[in-house]
Scaffold this active site. Structure first.
Site, PDB file in Angstrom:
ATOM      1  CE  LYS A 165      15.766   0.709  -7.988  1.00 34.47           C
ATOM      2  NZ  LYS A 165      14.395   0.193  -7.987  1.00 34.47           N
TER       3      LYS A 165
ATOM      4  CE  LYS B 218     -18.585  -0.263  -6.530  1.00 32.81           C
ATOM      5  NZ  LYS B 218     -19.668  -0.739  -7.359  1.00 32.81           N
TER       6      LYS B 218
ATOM      7  CG  ASN C 213       2.268  -2.889 -12.869  1.00 27.73           C
ATOM      8  OD1 ASN C 213       2.381  -3.936 -13.492  1.00 27.73           O
ATOM      9  ND2 ASN C 213       2.668  -2.755 -11.610  1.00 27.73           N
TER      10      ASN C 213
ATOM     11  CG  ASP D 163       7.720   3.048  -8.193  1.00 31.67           C
ATOM     12  OD1 ASP D 163       8.320   2.037  -7.793  1.00 31.67           O
ATOM     13  OD2 ASP D 163       7.903   3.549  -9.322  1.00 31.67           O
TER      14      ASP D 163
ATOM     15  CG  PHE E 248      13.735  -7.257 -15.013  1.00 30.39           C
ATOM     16  CD1 PHE E 248      14.225  -8.166 -14.088  1.00 30.39           C
ATOM     17  CD2 PHE E 248      13.591  -7.657 -16.329  1.00 30.39           C
ATOM     18  CE1 PHE E 248      14.570  -9.460 -14.468  1.00 30.39           C
ATOM     19  CE2 PHE E 248      13.920  -8.946 -16.722  1.00 30.39           C
ATOM     20  CZ  PHE E 248      14.415  -9.850 -15.790  1.00 30.39           C
TER      21      PHE E 248
HETATM   22  O1  C5P Z   1      13.135   1.992  -9.810  1.00 29.36           O
HETATM   23  P1  C5P Z   1      12.294   1.006 -10.553  1.00 29.36           P
HETATM   24  O2  C5P Z   1      11.013   0.702  -9.905  1.00 29.36           O
HETATM   25  O3  C5P Z   1      12.098   1.334 -11.982  1.00 29.36           O
HETATM   26  O4  C5P Z   1      13.214  -0.334 -10.537  1.00 29.36           O
HETATM   27  C1  C5P Z   1      12.812  -1.509 -11.149  1.00 29.36           C
HETATM   28  C2  C5P Z   1      13.357  -2.687 -10.392  1.00 29.36           C
HETATM   29  O5  C5P Z   1      13.139  -2.520  -9.018  1.00 29.36           O
HETATM   30  C3  C5P Z   1      12.654  -3.965 -10.769  1.00 29.36           C
HETATM   31  O6  C5P Z   1      13.570  -5.039 -10.661  1.00 29.36           O
HETATM   32  C4  C5P Z   1      11.567  -4.068  -9.720  1.00 29.36           C
HETATM   33  O7  C5P Z   1      11.159  -5.383  -9.518  1.00 29.36           O
HETATM   34  C5  C5P Z   1      12.245  -3.474  -8.507  1.00 29.36           C
HETATM   35  N1  C5P Z   1      11.344  -2.781  -7.583  1.00 29.36           N
HETATM   36  C6  C5P Z   1      11.276  -3.171  -6.276  1.00 29.36           C
HETATM   37  N2  C5P Z   1      10.476  -2.527  -5.393  1.00 29.36           N
HETATM   38  C7  C5P Z   1       9.767  -1.452  -5.778  1.00 29.36           C
HETATM   39  C8  C5P Z   1       9.845  -1.021  -7.097  1.00 29.36           C
HETATM   40  C9  C5P Z   1      10.642  -1.710  -7.984  1.00 29.36           C
HETATM   41  O8  C5P Z   1      11.930  -4.141  -5.917  1.00 29.36           O
HETATM   42  N3  C5P Z   1       8.993  -0.864  -4.925  1.00 29.36           N
END
Ligand code: C5P
Length: 425
Positions: free
Chosen positions: A360, A306, A230, A296, A342
């Site tokens: 969360k 590869k 990303n 995610d 965040f």
């Molecule tokens: O649900 P989302 O991914 O948008 O949430 C963002 C927050 O969750 C951020 O603080 C990010 O660092 C954290 N996060 C996490 N683990 C994930 C995805 C996001 O801790 N797999």
């Protein structure tokens, strides 16, 4: 030091302009009856320009040297001096003031006032307010050198110095009002302002706190050369770790971006590596600031070689969900731990951030709208909203990420203070 200038355009300590370091601070400025009382006007003016809400309280003798009108005009708050007078509400305003003051500064403090404070006498408005207030008291003695050296004054000062609540800003050597030379001149206005600012800002320190900060975007490998990633640059997380380190915190940064720092940096690549690092550090930390953009999803399988474009016409990647690190830790966090998350959103920022905060179990969420050009990912600046679990909301206009980080450090320091005040059952 010239606080007036630096508070208007202060860039040395925090790296950004228009910073009023004493904003949201209430200072009760006590003035007792010595010739140095005339300097109280400068002190009041500088404190106000530094952002403080200043309320002047004069002893009856101080009124012989300066007028309440000057102080009212300079502070933009009604100066107080009468202990017994007409009052607007059933509860005397000065008692409210005494309770809400962040700091009481008494400048000048005469030998008489110091003696009263040492003995707990409260026979005028100022001494009554000091006794009624839980705030820290800083006193700037000013008197003739012989009076300062008098055993009674020395004894009274030592009593105050040994009281946790009091700080004495030592008087200086020089020519005093009566023409004598010696130590007794009130400390310079600059020295007093610097001492007050240091005292007021000291509570925003993060020393004694352990902070775990994550930064960057994770990379989820497809094969030895390709990954799903990303746009996160890691700048916000690194700024956060730097700011917290600057406030004295014991910082550990878990980052996908390798940086050289004076604090430990654990470099990771994937969400799973980040999870392992964060989980192993979480128990020992007071706060987790989860700035990283964690993928995610990751490819279900990673090819060891590869993938060749000749292998097939289409390539279908099957993805599986990554653990939501912050969500897992939100479930197990202790009452004395703070988690800041965040939310980078392209739509419905407020409602999405609010939902994430609750879902969360976070203490704070920092949201930014990624559809706004030039800020956010990769940029040195951002504009964010900050939502607190207690319902408080604020929005910070575009500013450097370091400035946002400093703001978050303030917020953390205040949260820790609240936690420390919460009784343990
Ligand atoms: O649900 P989302 O991914 O948008 O949430 C963002 C927050 O969750 C951020 O603080 C990010 O660092 C954290 N996060 C996490 N683990 C994930 C995805 C996001 O801790 N797999």
């Amino acid at each position: 030091m010239t606080m007036k200038k630096s508070s208007k355009k202060r860039d040395s300590k925090f790296g950004f302009d228009s910073f009023n370091p004493l904003e949201n601070k209430t200072v009760l400025l006590g003035i007792s009856g010595g010739i140095a009382a005339y300097k109280a006007c400068d002190i009041a003016s500088m404190l106000r320009h530094a952002g403080a809400d200043v309320h002047a309280v004069l002893t009856p003798n101080a009124k012989e040297f300066i007028t309440p009108l000057s102080l009212t005009t300079i502070t933009r708050n009604q100066a107080h001096c009468e202990q017994y007078g007409a009052q607007a509400n059933w509860r005397p305003e000065h008692i409210d003031l005494a309770k809400k003051a962040d700091l009481i500064l008494i400048a000048p403090a005469t030998a008489d006032l110091i003696a009263k404070l040492a003995a707990g006498i409260c026979d005028d408005l100022l001494t009554t307010m000091v006794l009624a207030s839980p705030a820290k008291v800083m006193i700037a003695p000013a008197m003739n050198p012989v009076m300062l050296q008098h055993p009674a004054t020395k004894h009274n000062l030592s009593i105050l110095e040994n009281r946790y609540r009091y700080d004495v800003i030592p008087p200086e050597y020089g020519e005093v009002a009566c023409g004598d030379w010696g130590t007794g001149k009130m400390a310079s206005v600059d020295t007093i302002i610097a001492a007050v600012a240091a005292r007021l800002l000291a509570h925003l320190t993060l020393s004694t706190k352990r902070l775990l900060v994550t930064a960057g975007g994770t990379r989820e490998p497809i094969d030895p050369v390709r990954f799903i990633g990303n746009r996160s640059s890691g700048k916000m997380g690194i700024a956060m770790a730097d700011a917290a380190h600057g406030r004295g915190a014991d910082v550990t940064l878990v980052s996908t971006v390798d940086v050289e720092r004076a604090y430990p940096v654990i470099v990771v690549e994937t969400a799973q590596e980040m999870q392992d690092a964060v989980e192993s550090e979480f128990d020992g930390c007071d706060a987790l600031v989860m700035t990283a953009a964690v993928a995610d999803f990751r490819p279900l399988t990673t090819s060891n070689h590869k993938i060749k474009k000749t292998d097939s016409e289409d390539l279908v990647l099957e993805l599986t969900k990554n653990p939501d690190i912050i969500d897992l830790l939100g479930r197990v966090k202790r009452k004395d731990q703070v988690i800041i998350g965040f939310a980078a959103e392209s739509e419905a920022l407020l409602s999405n951030a609010t939902q994430k905060l609750k879902r969360k179990n976070l203490d704070v969420i920092v949201g930014n709208d990624i559809s706004v050009p030039d800020i956010g990912f990769g940029s040195d600046d951002n504009a964010v909203i900050i939502l607190n679990s207690d319902g408080a909301k604020e929005s910070l206009p575009r500013m450097p990420k370091r400035a946002i980080a400093e703001h978050l450090c303030d917020l953390l320091a205040e949260r820790f203070q609240a936690i420390e005040k919460t009784p343990v059952h």
